[in-house]
Design a protein around this motif. Sequence first.
Motif, PDB file in Angstrom:
ATOM      1  N   GLY A 104      -3.810   0.975 -16.874  1.00  0.00           N
ATOM      2  CA  GLY A 104      -3.667   0.139 -17.933  1.00  0.00           C
ATOM      3  C   GLY A 104      -2.262   0.271 -18.569  1.00  0.00           C
ATOM      4  N   ARG A 105      -1.994   1.565 -19.216  1.00  0.00           N
ATOM      5  CA  ARG A 105      -1.087   1.873 -19.657  1.00  0.00           C
ATOM      6  C   ARG A 105       0.219   1.745 -18.942  1.00  0.00           C
ATOM      7  NH1 ARG A 105      -1.397   4.997 -24.519  1.00  0.00           N
ATOM      8  NH2 ARG A 105       0.927   4.899 -24.577  1.00  0.00           N
ATOM      9  N   ALA A 106       0.067   2.067 -17.734  1.00  0.00           N
ATOM     10  CA  ALA A 106       1.126   1.989 -16.475  1.00  0.00           C
ATOM     11  C   ALA A 106       1.652   0.602 -16.418  1.00  0.00           C
ATOM     12  CB  ALA A 106       0.946   2.782 -15.298  1.00  0.00           C
ATOM     13  N   ALA A 107       0.730  -0.220 -16.433  1.00  0.00           N
ATOM     14  CA  ALA A 107       0.911  -1.899 -15.905  1.00  0.00           C
ATOM     15  C   ALA A 107       1.574  -2.322 -17.128  1.00  0.00           C
ATOM     16  CB  ALA A 107      -0.500  -2.356 -15.764  1.00  0.00           C
ATOM     17  N   ASP A 108       1.463  -1.932 -18.334  1.00  0.00           N
ATOM     18  CA  ASP A 108       2.242  -2.448 -19.499  1.00  0.00           C
ATOM     19  C   ASP A 108       3.730  -1.973 -19.313  1.00  0.00           C
ATOM     20  OD1 ASP A 108       0.400  -4.252 -20.657  1.00  0.00           O
ATOM     21  OD2 ASP A 108      -0.439  -2.662 -22.009  1.00  0.00           O
ATOM     22  N   ARG A 109       4.014  -0.857 -18.676  1.00  0.00           N
ATOM     23  CA  ARG A 109       5.327  -0.288 -18.668  1.00  0.00           C
ATOM     24  C   ARG A 109       5.933  -1.283 -17.248  1.00  0.00           C
ATOM     25  NH1 ARG A 109       3.102   4.572 -19.782  1.00  0.00           N
ATOM     26  NH2 ARG A 109       2.763   5.154 -17.852  1.00  0.00           N
ATOM     27  N   SER A 110       5.181  -1.183 -16.169  1.00  0.00           N
ATOM     28  CA  SER A 110       5.788  -1.782 -14.994  1.00  0.00           C
ATOM     29  C   SER A 110       4.414  -2.020 -13.995  1.00  0.00           C
ATOM     30  CB  SER A 110       6.422  -0.845 -14.349  1.00  0.00           C
ATOM     31  OG  SER A 110       7.001  -1.573 -12.951  1.00  0.00           O
ATOM     32  N   SER A 111       3.922  -3.467 -14.353  1.00  0.00           N
ATOM     33  CA  SER A 111       2.932  -3.937 -13.459  1.00  0.00           C
ATOM     34  C   SER A 111       2.984  -3.910 -11.935  1.00  0.00           C
ATOM     35  CB  SER A 111       2.503  -5.052 -13.874  1.00  0.00           C
ATOM     36  OG  SER A 111       3.295  -6.165 -13.937  1.00  0.00           O
ATOM     37  N   ARG A 112       4.457  -4.213 -11.645  1.00  0.00           N
ATOM     38  CA  ARG A 112       4.846  -4.155 -10.095  1.00  0.00           C
ATOM     39  C   ARG A 112       4.674  -2.694  -9.348  1.00  0.00           C
ATOM     40  NH1 ARG A 112      10.217  -2.920  -8.230  1.00  0.00           N
ATOM     41  NH2 ARG A 112      10.695  -2.111 -10.328  1.00  0.00           N
ATOM     42  N   ALA A 150       7.092  -5.335  -0.332  1.00  0.00           N
ATOM     43  CA  ALA A 150       6.636  -6.484  -0.809  1.00  0.00           C
ATOM     44  C   ALA A 150       6.720  -6.445  -2.124  1.00  0.00           C
ATOM     45  CB  ALA A 150       5.810  -7.136  -0.253  1.00  0.00           C
ATOM     46  N   GLY A 151       5.861  -5.106  -2.610  1.00  0.00           N
ATOM     47  CA  GLY A 151       5.785  -5.007  -4.167  1.00  0.00           C
ATOM     48  C   GLY A 151       7.170  -4.655  -4.868  1.00  0.00           C
ATOM     49  N   LEU A 152       7.923  -3.824  -4.015  1.00  0.00           N
ATOM     50  CA  LEU A 152       9.138  -3.468  -4.552  1.00  0.00           C
ATOM     51  C   LEU A 152      10.246  -4.442  -4.832  1.00  0.00           C
ATOM     52  CD1 LEU A 152       9.562   0.017  -2.732  1.00  0.00           C
ATOM     53  CD2 LEU A 152       9.019  -0.195  -5.084  1.00  0.00           C
ATOM     54  N   ARG A 153       9.948  -5.521  -4.048  1.00  0.00           N
ATOM     55  CA  ARG A 153      11.008  -6.610  -4.378  1.00  0.00           C
ATOM     56  C   ARG A 153      10.569  -7.506  -5.426  1.00  0.00           C
ATOM     57  NH1 ARG A 153      10.805  -6.573   1.549  1.00  0.00           N
ATOM     58  NH2 ARG A 153       9.248  -8.028   1.666  1.00  0.00           N
ATOM     59  N   LEU A 154       9.489  -7.396  -5.844  1.00  0.00           N
ATOM     60  CA  LEU A 154       8.818  -8.390  -7.070  1.00  0.00           C
ATOM     61  C   LEU A 154       9.958  -8.063  -8.356  1.00  0.00           C
ATOM     62  CD1 LEU A 154       5.004  -8.102  -6.929  1.00  0.00           C
ATOM     63  CD2 LEU A 154       6.597  -9.881  -6.452  1.00  0.00           C
ATOM     64  N   PRO A 155      10.266  -9.201  -8.969  1.00  0.00           N
ATOM     65  CA  PRO A 155      11.284  -8.821 -10.278  1.00  0.00           C
ATOM     66  C   PRO A 155      10.343  -8.437 -11.227  1.00  0.00           C
ATOM     67  CG  PRO A 155      10.331 -11.265 -10.133  1.00  0.00           C
ATOM     68  CD  PRO A 155       9.993 -10.504  -8.676  1.00  0.00           C
ATOM     69  N   GLU A 156      10.899  -7.505 -12.339  1.00  0.00           N
ATOM     70  CA  GLU A 156      10.186  -6.796 -13.286  1.00  0.00           C
ATOM     71  C   GLU A 156       9.887  -7.895 -14.251  1.00  0.00           C
ATOM     72  OE1 GLU A 156       7.942  -4.419 -14.144  1.00  0.00           O
ATOM     73  OE2 GLU A 156       9.315  -2.997 -13.372  1.00  0.00           O
TER      74      GLU A 156
END
Length: 432
Positions: free
Chosen positions: A298-306, A417-423
Amino acid sequence: MYARLVADDGARDELPPAVARAVPANATRQVGGLALQGAGDLVVDPKTVLAWLLGAVGAPAVVAGLLVPVRESGSMLPQAALVPWLRRKAVRKRVWVAGELGQFVAVVAIAVLAATTTGAVAGWGVLAALGAFALARSVTSIASKDVMGRTVPAGQRGQLNGWASVASGGVAVTLGLGLRLLGDGGTTDATALAILIGGGAVTWLLAAGVFARIVEAPEPVEDADEAPGALATAVRLLRHDRPFRSFVVARTLLLVSALTPPFVVTLASRQGGGGLAGLGPFVLGSGIASLLGGRLWGRAADRSSRRVMVAAAVIATTATLAFLAALQVPTLRDTAWLYPAVYLVLALAHTGTRIGRKTYVVDLADGNRRTEYVAVSNAAMGLLLLATGALSSAVAGFGPAAALLLLSALGVAAVPAGLRLPEVSGERAARR
């Protein structure tokens, strides 16, 4: 409670004044309601409890194979069709509450069927009730993300999803330990499972009461004639919205963490792990994964869910390949702890996948565009899940190892595929 649970930077300018003042109450209520819903989900999990139930009542094997597709696709496919209807709702928490009540009724029906029927009648009846549950869940799923986006500022949503996972994980640990300690070591008891499922139904009733108290400001609605149709909306987004299309592709490839666990459980049952006691370690594994992964992810997703989605793909794929290697060694293949251990790692990865994708799609857009994103991505996933599930089941005809190899390949492809997502999470929240 809010101050202890959530790291709040005070940025609430995007919310109406009355809602901004109610953020602590709204956040706490959403954690509580989602935790109740998550706890209920544990006792109607098609991968564990319902699969064991069908074995206890002597249902046809084909029904067990349909549990996961009906549960997942049934909750996703209708969502695109619900968009025009939902966009005409000024206050959407009421839709969320209605969906919770629908799930309560469906789970009660499953409990009654478990207690009063056997064989094919029980199997197909439970499957039909699960289908009704999934339809109600589709309403809840699309409305819940709208309500979270309207009532909680960006930068806190991943934390709320994470704490809800932690709370439901505590319930899972308790349930798993109870099944392990109180299980009769080899026999199945449909009546005991019926009581368990009936008790779980109450969580949706309680969740509906909690969600009804969320403070949400009415927003402008669209005229019925002006709202685009579901198919037109889906085609437009998937064809012309590149960030959204990339998210759908990445989410599809992340199915490795969702579709691998049933094969692990099936292989474990072939090793003699039947009965309520045998079910315990897998429920316990789900709980431990939520407890450990909920706050972390959860904490990590608020920093970068990608990046959370990418990390989950790496963990799930590595665990699947390691499990395949272990199956080739007789001493490891016959070890009882192997299957629950692998299930635990996969459940931890799937917790990250769920929190990451939920946070990403909520942060990706605002207003009615968020509604469209949630609905269309879930509907597309419903179709792709059916296709991927059918393909993996067909490949499993050559043995579970073949299906696991296929799913591992999806996981490998999910990383780039995930690394190519925009932040959209941490950086976007900072810009706001």
